[in-house]
Design a protein around this motif. Structure first.
Motif, PDB file in Angstrom:
ATOM      1  N   ILE A 304     100.764 100.664  68.660  1.00 34.83           N
ATOM      2  CA  ILE A 304     101.767  99.756  69.030  1.00 34.83           C
ATOM      3  C   ILE A 304     101.044  98.819  70.123  1.00 34.83           C
ATOM      4  N   MET A 305     101.219  97.545  69.888  1.00 37.79           N
ATOM      5  CA  MET A 305     100.507  96.434  70.646  1.00 37.79           C
ATOM      6  C   MET A 305     101.665  95.789  71.140  1.00 37.79           C
ATOM      7  N   LEU A 306     102.028  95.817  72.462  1.00 37.25           N
ATOM      8  CA  LEU A 306     103.219  95.081  73.153  1.00 37.25           C
ATOM      9  C   LEU A 306     102.446  93.994  73.743  1.00 37.25           C
ATOM     10  N   PHE A 307     103.205  92.742  73.570  1.00 39.91           N
ATOM     11  CA  PHE A 307     102.636  91.560  74.271  1.00 39.91           C
ATOM     12  C   PHE A 307     103.889  91.017  75.162  1.00 39.91           C
ATOM     13  N   ALA A 308     103.740  91.319  76.195  1.00 38.75           N
ATOM     14  CA  ALA A 308     104.778  90.894  77.220  1.00 38.75           C
ATOM     15  C   ALA A 308     104.642  89.421  78.129  1.00 38.75           C
ATOM     16  N   VAL A 365      99.852 102.934  72.584  1.00 34.05           N
ATOM     17  CA  VAL A 365     100.518 102.053  73.054  1.00 34.05           C
ATOM     18  C   VAL A 365      99.671 101.277  74.119  1.00 34.05           C
ATOM     19  N   ASP A 366      99.326 100.001  73.532  1.00 37.12           N
ATOM     20  CA  ASP A 366      98.503  99.015  74.349  1.00 37.12           C
ATOM     21  C   ASP A 366      99.855  97.998  74.937  1.00 37.12           C
ATOM     22  N   PRO A 384     100.468 103.533  78.255  1.00 37.20           N
ATOM     23  CA  PRO A 384      98.867 103.415  77.920  1.00 37.20           C
ATOM     24  C   PRO A 384      98.344 104.564  78.476  1.00 37.20           C
ATOM     25  N   ASN A 385      98.667 105.293  79.710  1.00 35.86           N
ATOM     26  CA  ASN A 385      98.052 106.132  80.611  1.00 35.86           C
ATOM     27  C   ASN A 385      98.059 107.438  79.534  1.00 35.86           C
ATOM     28  N   MET A 386      99.114 107.894  79.028  1.00 35.16           N
ATOM     29  CA  MET A 386      99.405 109.083  78.096  1.00 35.16           C
ATOM     30  C   MET A 386      99.046 109.045  76.707  1.00 35.16           C
ATOM     31  N   THR A 387      98.953 107.569  76.228  1.00 37.07           N
ATOM     32  CA  THR A 387      98.705 107.437  75.153  1.00 37.07           C
ATOM     33  C   THR A 387      96.903 106.898  74.675  1.00 37.07           C
ATOM     34  N   GLY A 389      96.228 103.951  75.646  1.00 35.55           N
ATOM     35  CA  GLY A 389      95.996 102.607  74.947  1.00 35.55           C
ATOM     36  C   GLY A 389      95.380 101.498  76.136  1.00 35.55           C
ATOM     37  N   HIS A 390      95.220 100.311  75.939  1.00 37.74           N
ATOM     38  CA  HIS A 390      94.684  99.389  76.819  1.00 37.74           C
ATOM     39  C   HIS A 390      95.909  98.553  77.498  1.00 37.74           C
TER      40      HIS A 390
END
Length: 787
Positions: A304-308, A365-366, A384-387, A389-390
C-alpha cells in the motif's frame, strides 16, 4: 546439484591466522552482512552482564552477494521439531554412513536419498565454508504476483497534484510486469476506482468519517471468495470481472485505463472556507486499503503506497482539526498533554491496529508525505515501522527529492532483478548456551516460542521468529541475545557458539527463496581471559546497537532519563575495559578498538534521535525509522556525520567533526545521511562571488569549487531516500545545519572569542559542553574509587 570442490582446499576465512579482528569484521560484513558487538562471547550470564553492551548483532539478511551460487533445490532441515536448523558448513558430516550432526542442537540426522553421492571430494554448496551464506530457490512458487495499491490524496495545490500525477503514471512502467495494481483517492470522501470498467471511469465512494472493517467491505463490494485469481486475457468470459478483479488488475492489462483515470483527476471538489484546512480522510482511506487487500489477497506480497499532502483532519486517525487556528501538536504539546495533542493517543492506537492487520497479512505500507507543515507521521509511524515500509518526507511532490526517491523504490539489483522481497519470515536458531532477547527493526512478532527465547525482552521479544512484510538488500535488523550458561557450568575448550539466520521471502519474480546465514563465534572466560573478549569488541556496531536501544527506551522514558542511562552504561564500560590507576584521571587509557566509542556516545547524546528540540514529532519519527532499518555504516553516519575538507593544500581528506575544522579558506562537505551540505569558508565564498573561477588562470579554484559538488552528486545518486541538498556560506543562515552538528570546541564563552586571530576554527553559539570537557568528566568518573 553437488559442486566439485577439493575437500582439502576449503578455506575457513574466519580462522585465518593472518587476519586481524578489524579485517575479520569487515570481511564478515561484506560476505555475510553481519556485525557482532562482541566477536568473542563470555561463558556465563554474570560475565555477560558486566560487559555492559549486550551481546548483539546487526544483520542484513539479503546482503547483495553476486557470487552466491544458484541453488535450485530445497534445504535439508534438522529432524528435531524444536530446532529445524538447516544444513550448513559447521555441521559434522559422516560421508560414509551418510549422517550429519546439527551444530545448533546436536541432533544426528540422515541425509535424504538425493545426497547418496556425497563424498569428501563431492560436496553440496551448503557444506563449503565459502558459502556460510547461501540462498535456496524452492520448487514451489507464489500463486499470486505482488500487489501494489496506490492511495492518493487529492487535497493539495494544483502544482503538487500535477507533479504527483506525473510520478504515478511514470511508476506504472516501473512495476513488475506481472504485478497487480489498484487505485484509491481521497479527500473529504474516499473513492475506490474500478479498473475493469470499459469506456467510462467508475468508482465506489465511501464516507470519510468512518472506519471500514474487512467484513463490511466484502459485503459492500461483493468480494466473493474465489474471485481473486488472475484470469488470462484470452480466457476471461463476460461477467467474470467480479470481486477483486474489478479493483486489482495486472498492470499490463489496466495500464491505459489507469493512466486515463490518473490524468483526469482534479482537486478535491469539497469547498474550503477561509481560515480552514481541507477535510482530509486519510484514516478512512487507509482502513479501506488495508481491508481491501485483507479481503482479497491475505498472506501474499502486497504494498500500500500512501501519498499524503497534509495532515488527516477528518474521520478516524485525525491529527488536528480543520481549523487553522488549531496548531498541529509539537513535542512540548505531547509532553504536557496540551489541547493540540488531544487526538494523539486515539489516533496512534487506530494506526497501530491497522498496521498490525496489514502485517499479519504480509502487506507493506509506504508513506510519502510532502508538505511544508506536519502530515501526521508521528501517529502513522506504526504503519511503516511494523510492515517494513518506506517513509519519504519532503516539502513538495514537485521536487527532485521526491521524484528521484520514488523512482528508486523500483530499483533493480546487479542481476537486473527487482530489489524488493515480500512477506518474509525471519528465524534465528542458536546453540543452547544462547537465548534470544529480541529484535529491533521493521518487523512484527510471529509469536513462535522455543527453548532459546529469553524471559527479558529487548525490542520485539518473546519469540524466535518475526515477519518482515518488505525486505530489500539494505534492510538491517538488530538482534539481542542473552548468555544462558550459568557460572560453574564450564563450556568445553575450543567449542564455538553457533548462530543461524533463516530468511524466507517472496521474490518479485514470484519465486519463494530462503537465504540462510550460519556463523560461529568463540567463547572466552571473562574471569581469566578478559583481554580476548575485549579484542573482539566492534565499537562501530556497538554504537549503532546502543543507539537503537536508546531510541527504544526514549519511546517510554523521558529524555533526561535516557541520557543518564547512556552515561551510566558508558562509565561502566570504561571502568571495565579501561586501563587506569585509581583516582588518577591522567592515567586513563582505552584499548584501540574502544577509543572511538565515547565520541560516538557524545554525538549520540546530541543527535536528533535523543534531542527533540527544534524537531517536529514527524521529523523525529522519520529519523528513528531510518536508524532502525539501516546498516552499521549508515547508522554511524546518522550518529556522527562525516566531514570532508577541500583546500588548496592537498587532496580532499576527512577531518574532525569539530568547530576547529571550519576555516575561511576551505570548503567542507557534511554528510549526515539525511542532509548533504557544502559549506564555503568566508574567503572562498568571497572569491566565488567575485567570479574568480570564471577567469583564466584560476583553474585550480574552479576545480576546488567543483570537487565537493561531484562527491555530493555521487552520494545523492546512490542513497535512498535521496538526502536534502544544502549549499551555504560561512555566516549564512543555512550554515546552522553544520554548526549544530560539530563538536563545539570553541564557543562564544571560550577564550577563542570573536576577533581572535591565528587560532583557527569558528566559535559556535551554544551552551553545550565540548567533547574535550565530556571526556575529562568521563575519565574522572571512571577512575573514582567510590563509583
Amino acid at each position: 546439484f553437488f559442486l566439485k570442490f577439493p575437500f582439502a582446499a576449503i578455506l575457513n576465512v574466519a580462522c585465518s591466522t593472518n587476519m586481524s579482528y578489524a579485517d575479520f569484521i569487515n570481511h564478515s560484513e561484506d560476505t555475510d552482512g553481519i556485525r557482532f558487538s562482541w566477536n568473542v562471547l563470555p561463558t556465563s550470564r554474570a560475565e555477560a552482564t558486566k560487559m555492559v553492551v549486550p551481546p548483539s548483532v546487526l544483520f542484513t539478511p539479503l546482503k547483495e552477494r553476486p557470487d552466491l551460487p544458484p541453488v535450485k533445490y530445497d534445504p535439508v532441515v534438522c529432524s528435531r521439531s524444536q530446532c529445524q536448523a538447516i544444513l550448513n558448513p559447521f555441521c559434522t558430516v559422516d560421508v560414509r554412513s551418510k549422517f550429519w550432526v546439527c551444530c545448533i542442537c546436536g541432533q544426528r540426522n540422515q541425509f535424504p536419498p538425493q545426497y547418496k553421492d556425497i563424498s569428501e571430494q563431492n560436496q553440496p554448496a551448503e557444506l563449503l565454508q565459502n558459502f556460510r551464506t547461501i540462498e535456496y530457490t524452492l520448487r514451489r512458487q507464489a500463486t499470486v504476483p505482488p500487489v501494489f495499491l496506490y492511495v492518493m490524496d487529492l487535497c493539495m495545490d494544483d502544482e503538487d497534484l500535477q507533479a504527483l500525477k506525473e510520478s504515478l503514471v511514470m511508476s506504472l512502467s516501473l512495476l513488475p510486469p506481472n504485478a497487480l495494481v489498484g487505485f484509491i483517492t481521497y479527500g473529504t470522501t474516499v473513492q475506490l476506482h474500478e479498473l475493469s470498467a470499459q469506456g467510462c471511469s467508475k468508482s465506489y465512494v465511501f464516507r470519510g468519517t468512518k472506519n471500514y472493517e474487512t467484513k463490511q467491505l466484502q459485503k459492500m463490494l461483493g468480494l466473493m471468495p474465489g474471485a481473486n485469481t488472475p484470469i488470462p486475457q484470452g480466457q476471461r468470459q463476460p461477467g467474470q470481472s467480479e470481486g477483486a478483479r474489478r479493483f486489482l488488475q495486472p498492470v499490463s492489462e489496466c495500464d491505459m485505463p489507469l493512466t486515463d483515470i490518473i490524468e483526469e483527476l482534479q482537486h478535491d471538489p469539497w469547498p474550503i472556507e477561509a481560515g480552514m484546512r481541507p477535510l482530509r480522510s486519510t484514516g478512512s482511506a487507509l482502513s479501506i486499503a488495508v481491508g481491501l487487500l485483507e479481503a482479497t489477497y491475505p498472506n501474499t506480497g502486497g504494498r500500500i503506497m500512501l501519498f499524503a499532502g497534509g495532515p488527516p483532519t477528518n474521520g478516524p486517525g485525525i491529527v488536528t482539526t480543520n481549523n487553522l487556528r488549531d496548531t498541529i501538536r509539537t513535542h512540548h504539546d505531547i509532553e504536557k498533554e496540551n489541547n493540540s495533542a488531544q487526538f494523539l493517543k486515539r489516533s496512534s492506537k487506530f494506526y497501530e491496529i491497522l498496521a498490525q492487520r496489514a502485517a499479519n497479512n504480509g502487506h507493506t505500507v509506504d508513506i510519502y508525505a510532502c508538505h511544508f507543515d506536519q502530515t501526521g507521521l508521528h501517529e502513522m509511524r506504526f504503519l511503516p515501522n511494523m510492515t517494513g515500509g518506506h517513509i519519504v518526507m519532503g516539502d513538495s511532490f514537485n521536487t527532485s527529492l521526491f521524484k528521484l526517491t520514488f523512482q528508486r523504490v523500483f530499483a533493480k539489483d546487479m542481476r537486473d532483478q527487482y530489489a524488493m522481497g515480500f512477506n518474509a519470515t525471519f528465524d534465528i536458531k542458536c546453540c543452547r548456551e544462547i537465548k534470544i532477547a529480541g529484535l529491533i527493526g521493521p518487523c512484527t512478532s510471529n509469536n513462535k516460542k522455543g527453548p532459546n527465547v529469553a524471559d527479558n525482552a529487548i525490542g520485539i521479544g518473546g519469540t524466535q521468529s518475526w515477519k518482515l512484510c518488505h525486505i530489500d538488500n539494505t534492510t538491517t535488523v538488530g538482534a539481542f541475545f542473552e548468555i544462558a550458561n550459568m557460572p560453574g557450568q564450564p563450556i568445553q575448550q575450543g567449542t564455538q557458539a553457533h548462530f543461524q539466520f533463516i530468511t524466507q521471502y517472496q521474490h518479485a519474480s514470484g519465486e519463494i527463496r530462503v537465504r540462510v546465514t550460519t556463523v560461529a563465534r568463540h567463547w572466552a572466560d571473562g574471569g581469566i581471559n578478559l583481554q580476548a573478549i575485549a579484542a573482539g569488541f566492534d565499537q562501530e556496531a556497538a554504537a549503532v546497537v546502543m543507539a537503537r536501544y536508546a531510541v527504544l527506551r526514549a519511546q517510554t522514558d523521558e529524555g533526561p532519563d535516557v541520557l543518564r542511562w547512556l552515561d551510566r552504561m558508558l562509565i561502566r564500560l570504561c571502568q571495565k575495559f579501561g586501563e587506569y590507576q585509581k583516582d588518577n584521571p591522567a592515567s586513563f587509557r582505552l584499548p584501540q578498538n574502544f577509543d572511538l566509542y565515547p565520541a560516538f556516545m557524545f554525538h549520540l547524546r546530541r543527535s536528533q534521535f535523543l534531542q527533540v528540540f527544534n524537531n517536529s514529532p514527524d521529523e523525529t519519527a522519520y529519523y528513528c525509522h531510518k536508524l532502525n532499518r539501516e546498516d552499521t555504516t549508515n547508522g554511524l553516519t546518522m550518529i556522527q556525520p562525516m566531514l570532508t575538507s577541500y583546500s588548496f593544500n592537498g587532496p580532499p581528506q576527512p577531518v574532525l567533526l569539530d568547530s576547529s575544522s571550519i576555516a575561511p579558506d576551505v570548503i567542507l562537505l557534511l554528510d549526515t545521511f539525511f542532509h548533504i551540505l557544502i559549506f564555503h569558508g568566508e574567503t572562498i565564498a568571497n572569491w566565488r562571488n567575485q567570479k574568480y573561477h570564471e577567469q583564466e588562470g584560476h583553474e585550480n579554484f574552479r576545480q576546488l569549487l567543483q570537487a565537493p559538488r561531484e562527491d555530493a552528486q555521487e552520494i545523492l545518486q546512490q542513497r535512498f531516500p535521496m538526502p536534502r541538498y544544502i549549499d551555504c556560506d560561512q555566516g549564512g543562515s543555512q550554515a546552522r545545519f553544520l554548526l549544530a552538528r560539530v563538536n563545539p570546541s570553541q564557543t562564544h564563552n571560550s577564550s577563542f572569542g570573536y576577533g581572535s586571530e591565528g587560532t583557527g576554527g569558528a566559535p559556535v553559539l551554544t551552551d553545550d559542553v565540548s567533547l574535550q570537557v565530556f571526556m575529562e568528566h568521563l575519565k574522572k568518573l571512571s577512575v573514582q574509587s567510590s563509583s
